[in-house]
Write a protein that holds these residues in place. Structure first.
Motif, PDB file in Angstrom:
ATOM      1  N   TYR A 163       0.907  -1.369  -0.111  1.00  0.00           N
ATOM      2  CA  TYR A 163       0.112   0.097  -0.073  1.00  0.00           C
ATOM      3  C   TYR A 163       0.795   1.237   0.157  1.00  0.00           C
ATOM      4  O   TYR A 163       0.258   2.250   0.222  1.00  0.00           O
ATOM      5  N   ASP A 164       2.115   1.140  -0.276  1.00  0.00           N
ATOM      6  CA  ASP A 164       2.968   2.195  -0.500  1.00  0.00           C
ATOM      7  C   ASP A 164       2.990   3.156   0.816  1.00  0.00           C
ATOM      8  O   ASP A 164       3.008   4.364   0.631  1.00  0.00           O
ATOM      9  N   ILE A 165       3.226   2.515   1.949  1.00  0.00           N
ATOM     10  CA  ILE A 165       3.022   3.317   3.250  1.00  0.00           C
ATOM     11  C   ILE A 165       4.458   2.989   3.935  1.00  0.00           C
ATOM     12  O   ILE A 165       4.599   1.770   4.141  1.00  0.00           O
ATOM     13  N   TRP A 171      -4.756  -0.112   5.958  1.00  0.00           N
ATOM     14  CA  TRP A 171      -5.433  -0.773   4.638  1.00  0.00           C
ATOM     15  C   TRP A 171      -6.726  -1.428   4.889  1.00  0.00           C
ATOM     16  O   TRP A 171      -7.504  -1.683   3.886  1.00  0.00           O
ATOM     17  N   THR A 205      -6.915   4.932   3.995  1.00  0.00           N
ATOM     18  CA  THR A 205      -5.996   4.506   3.784  1.00  0.00           C
ATOM     19  C   THR A 205      -5.109   5.579   3.101  1.00  0.00           C
ATOM     20  O   THR A 205      -3.736   5.689   3.515  1.00  0.00           O
ATOM     21  N   SER A 206      -5.546   6.239   1.912  1.00  0.00           N
ATOM     22  CA  SER A 206      -4.746   7.169   1.113  1.00  0.00           C
ATOM     23  C   SER A 206      -4.519   8.298   2.260  1.00  0.00           C
ATOM     24  O   SER A 206      -3.418   8.914   2.189  1.00  0.00           O
ATOM     25  N   ARG A 263      -1.716   7.501   4.597  1.00  0.00           N
ATOM     26  CA  ARG A 263      -0.681   7.017   3.742  1.00  0.00           C
ATOM     27  C   ARG A 263       0.101   8.554   3.379  1.00  0.00           C
ATOM     28  O   ARG A 263       1.437   8.776   3.902  1.00  0.00           O
ATOM     29  N   ARG A 302       3.677   9.583   5.195  1.00  0.00           N
ATOM     30  CA  ARG A 302       4.924  10.193   4.158  1.00  0.00           C
ATOM     31  C   ARG A 302       5.211  11.569   4.432  1.00  0.00           C
ATOM     32  O   ARG A 302       6.536  11.802   4.262  1.00  0.00           O
TER      33      ARG A 302
END
Length: 910
Positions: A387-389, A655, A662-663, A666, A670
């Motif tokens: 999930y690119d976290i 997620w 989630t977005s 994240r 970030r």
């Protein structure tokens, strides 16, 4: 017997879990002041009564380092106290009062809180029949001591700053044999009951107390840990603030109940100056606060001495604090500022600063009670990549052990811990495991057997080993006051002793108040006995500190001092910052608990403990998605950033919510990673100066009275203003912008705000109100990867926010992020300045550490549009740079200067 034991343990667990399901703590499990006999005695003393404590005039002597005198208690014939007053460097005073001569019992002094022996400052003395005058050399500090009654009057720059014993509330109950008949005023002093528990008090009454009037202050702060407002409230009609480290799950808010930590440090602040009091005592302590916000008229030296000697009342509007401790000695420091940052520097010179933490510990941590097994750990950390976290640290709670025996692993669920750790480290991640102080009483457990064989446990009053109940069931507790226990515990962290550990495994010390499920107030009885014949009542608040000191040395020794330890502790005391981070304990998934995390961490930060955070999302219960998002947004800007939850809550990895949640989670995590260079630089500054990493607004704007009571927003260093959203279903909030000559830039839009005062700000669910202060330069890394370790050599982006005078300053610190080699000079320190349309990078310390990082981009915020190009000049010559200008928000972006971050250079706007 085993069946009965298991049945009792099941009942205890049931009681605990049932209590955890209610909305608030059961206050009946914890004492009030009236139920704590010494507090009731000390508090019942009337202000301005005739004080029995007087100096013996002929006993006064001044050495080259300190003043010493004898104090007599006129209520008791032949009772004498020894008073010592030290003038210390950097505008600090220390006063110690102890029994004079041979004592029935030694009084405990928690020197473990001090980083080193304070450095003395010479004093000169003058005296007459009623008063002693001391003046610290090379300072503007004068101290007047009245002989009868004993009082201290402190002046700075000829203005009255503090009165000590101004209300004649000093108390020192000397040890004495138990009388055949207990006087009415000492009922409860020799034996005390709370619920079904008896405190035998075999040594009798031993309370000490002192009152302080902070004449130069209008607001009082500090006294962590309490779930209360940042600016302390008056306690008249309520219980005083209590210091007694306790396991209080689902704690109540906005009162002075004791929690997990005790840092007896108080800061007073007024428009002109700040001042601090450090009450060095590890016993149960209560602190009464009185007085209202007032910049009271100053009194002359002569008038104040006359008033005090005559017993005249102090102005009721002047803030006052009354410290009351059950045992120990009177030992307090007065730090005299004059600015808030001066006070924290002076206090930190006494108790120490946090050593620079490894960078990974400033990134995001993922925890739960408990991840089920190695496969679960692998799936969770892998999904962070899916999930690119970004995420740096996985945590394991008590269920990872073999039947809750610490320094072990469940042989089925965690059968190959080294493989599990190596899988994490292959992606630049770490593991933290929990190690609590209670030891399972099990003849098949090596640690219990060692403790019995080598006499390492705390004792009952009769000399037998103390036995209580905690997570493993029947447990005993290591006596960390014993040097032999400390050495043993340090050895347990060696790789050949803690099998399955590696240098990428770090430690969580929990339940170390200590928590005892069947003990009085869920802790150890006060009449238990520690090494040196000290009762537990004497050392209670320092027990957790003693554990983390040994843990720290264990982690240090296992790598021969090469790698920086990381420890999280729940129980804390003054000085804990030298060894561990802390968190605010077992909070609730509730908006009010999110809100209270800000003043709780601010109170700790100004009291020396900057490395603070709260369980993101709330430990108990289940947050809805709005609370979950807002808590992550707030947690991004607190120093310790960890998601954590109770074993009975729903799984809540980011997620597992909807796509929007989630977005947004994240995005905010970030953002934390982009700001890691700022966090790291601030922690290095803290190590050197004691400056809080996060700080209240009045630290930066000390004369602006409107900010004195603000605790819903805060500063990250001196450059970021953060006002998290802590209320549900709101579309706008009020943000206060301090400073008459300031400009603030929205971190998202870069739009300037030049108003001094509150402004309504729109806060849709994706908005976090964060503003960069004009005149500052912030280092960032914009290439966010899966963990901080793999970002080590990535390039930097500088965000230059132009102040109203057209200038800006900032700095950057770089090292290897994990070792102690920086103490040998292997680091890079750079100062940046924007002036006369030039950005200048000056590498102050660069020759002993090599970094591959380079400068990728510069963003100059708040610049007019007259500049169309730029050039960079280095020792190798000049090069023209491409620029991009946005007129809508006045941001000039300089692309790819492509110079090493440790080089000297100048960028000129053309």
């Amino acid at each position: 017997m085993k069946i009965i034991g298991r049945f009792l343990l099941a009942i205890i667990y049931l009681v605990i879990f049932v209590s955890n399901s209610v909305d608030s703590v059961d206050r009946h499990n914890f004492k009030t002041c009236d139920q704590s006999n010494f507090c009731k005695r000390c508090r019942s003393m009337s202000k301005n009564q005739i004080s029995p404590f007087q100096l013996v005039p002929d006993s006064v002597s001044l050495t080259d380092k300190y003043l010493e005198a004898v104090i007599t208690n006129t209520k008791y014939e032949g009772v004498y106290l020894r008073m010592r007053l030290d003038g210390l460097r950097d505008s600090t005073l220390r006063v110690r009062i102890n029994e004079d001569g041979k004592q029935l019992y030694n009084r405990f002094q928690p020197v473990h809180a001090l980083a080193s022996e304070p450095i003395p400052q010479s004093m000169t003395m003058a005296r007459n029949e009623t008063t002693i005058e001391l003046e610290l050399e090379q300072s503007t500090i004068k101290v007047y001591i009245t002989i009868a009654p004993f009082k201290l009057i402190v002046y700075v720059n000829d203005e009255l700053a503090m009165l000590v014993n101004s209300n004649n509330l000093m108390q020192f109950e000397h040890y004495r044999p138990k009388p055949e008949s207990i006087p009415d005023n000492e009922v409860g002093s020799w034996e005390e009951f709370f619920k079904e528990h008896q405190d035998s008090k075999p040594r009798g009454p031993s309370a000490v107390a002192m009152d302080f009037t902070l004449y130069s202050s209008s607001n009082l702060y500090g006294l962590p840990e309490h779930a209360d407002s940042f600016s302390l409230k008056g306690t008249s009609g309520n219980d005083p603030y209590r210091f007694y480290n306790l396991d209080v799950f689902e704690y109540e808010l906005y009162n002075g109940m004791a929690l997990y930590g005790a840092v007896p440090f108080l800061m007073g602040h007024g428009k002109k100056n700040s001042i601090g009091i450090f009450w060095l005592n590890a016993a149960e302590t209560w602190v009464d606060i009185s007085g209202v916000k007032s910049d009271a008229d100053r009194t002359s030296v002569v008038e104040s001495i006359v008033n005090l000697v005559s017993g005249s009342s102090v102005d009721k509007e002047v803030p006052q604090a009354h410290f009351m401790s059950e045992s120990g000695i009177i030992d307090f420091f007065i730090v005299l500022g004059p600015k808030p940052l001066d006070v924290t520097r002076q206090y930190s010179s006494l108790t120490g600063t946090a050593p620079l933490p490894p960078l990974f510990s400033l990134a995001y941590h993922q925890c739960r009670w408990n991840y089920n097994d190695q496969k679960d750990v692998h799936n969770v950390e892998t999904n962070f990549d899916v999930y690119d976290i970004p995420m740096d640290v996985m945590w394991l709670d008590i269920e990872h052990t073999d039947s809750k025996k610490y320094f072990t692993w469940d042989p089925i669920k965690f059968s190959n811990p080294v493989e599990m750790i190596n899988n994490l480290t292959s992606k630049g991640r770490k593991l933290v495991t929990i190690v609590d102080p209670h030891i399972k009483r099990d003849s098949n457990y090596f640690l219990h057997n060692d403790a019995i064989s080598n006499d390492l446990y705390v004792k009952n009053k009769d000399g037998s080993v103390y036995e209580g109940w905690c997570w493993p069931g029947s447990s005993s507790y290591l006596d960390f006051l014993n040097p032999k226990v400390q050495e043993y515990y340090i050895s347990r962290f060696a790789f050949n002793n803690y099998l399955g550990s590696t240098e990428d495994l770090y430690i969580w010390n929990d339940m170390n108040e200590p928590s005892v499920f069947n003990g009085p107030e869920v802790t150890m009885p006060k009449d238990c006995v520690h090494h040196g014949d000290y009762e537990h009542r004497d050392i209670h608040n320092i027990y957790g500190l003693l554990q983390v000191m040994s843990t720290y040395e264990g982690l240090l020794k296992r790598t021969s001092g090469k790698k920086r330890p990381f420890i999280l502790t729940r129980s804390h005391f003054a000085g804990t910052q030298r060894f561990a981070a802390v968190w605010t304990g077992d909070n609730i998934a509730d908006w009010q608990h999110l809100k209270i995390s800000l003043p709780m961490c601010l109170s700790l930060a100004i009291s020396g403990i900057s490395f603070c955070g709260a369980d993101v999302g709330g430990f108990f219960n289940n947050p809805d998605k709005e609370l979950f998002i807002r808590w992550y947004q707030a947690g991004t800007y607190l120093p310790f950033f960890r998601g954590h939850s109770h074993i009975d809550t729903k799984r809540r990895e980011p997620w597992l919510f909807d796509k929007q949640t989630t977005s947004l989670v994240r995005d905010t995590i970030r953002t934390r990673y982009t700001l890691l260079p700022l966090w790291y630089t601030l922690f290095k500054t803290h190590e050197l100066t004691g400056a809080p990493v996060i700080r209240p607004l009045f630290f930066e704007f000390p004369s602006e009275e409107n900010v004195f009571g603000i605790d819903y927003e805060f500063m990250v260093g001196n450059s970021l203003l953060v006002c998290p959203v802590t209320k549900p279903n709101v579309q706008e909030i009020s943000v206060y912008f301090p400073g008459n000559d300031e400009v603030w830039y929205d971190r998202d839009s870069h739009q300037p705000i030049k108003t001094n005062g509150p402004i309504k700000i729109q806060v849709p669910i994706n908005k976090v109100p964060v503003y960069q202060r004009g005149g500052t330069i912030i280092p960032t890394k914009q290439r966010v990867r899966r963990s901080s370790v793999v970002m080590r050599d990535d390039p930097y982006t500088l965000v230059v926010a132009i102040g109203l005078k057209g200038t800006a300053k900032g700095n950057l610190y770089v090292d290897d992020e994990e070792s102690f080699e920086y103490r040998d000079g292997k680091f890079v320190y750079i100062e940046y300045e924007f002036i006369n349309n030039q950005l200048i990078s000056k590498c102050i310390h660069c020759n002993t550490f090599n970094t591959n990082s380079w400068l990728e981009k510069v963003m100059v915020v708040g610049i007019p549009s007259v500049f169309t190009k730029a050039s960079i000049h280095t020792v190798e010559g000049s090069t023209e740079l491409s620029v991009l200008y946005s007129a809508s928000n006045q941001v000039l972006t300089i692309r790819k200067p492509a110079v090493g971050i440790a080089q000297n250079w100048t960028i000129t706007l053309l």
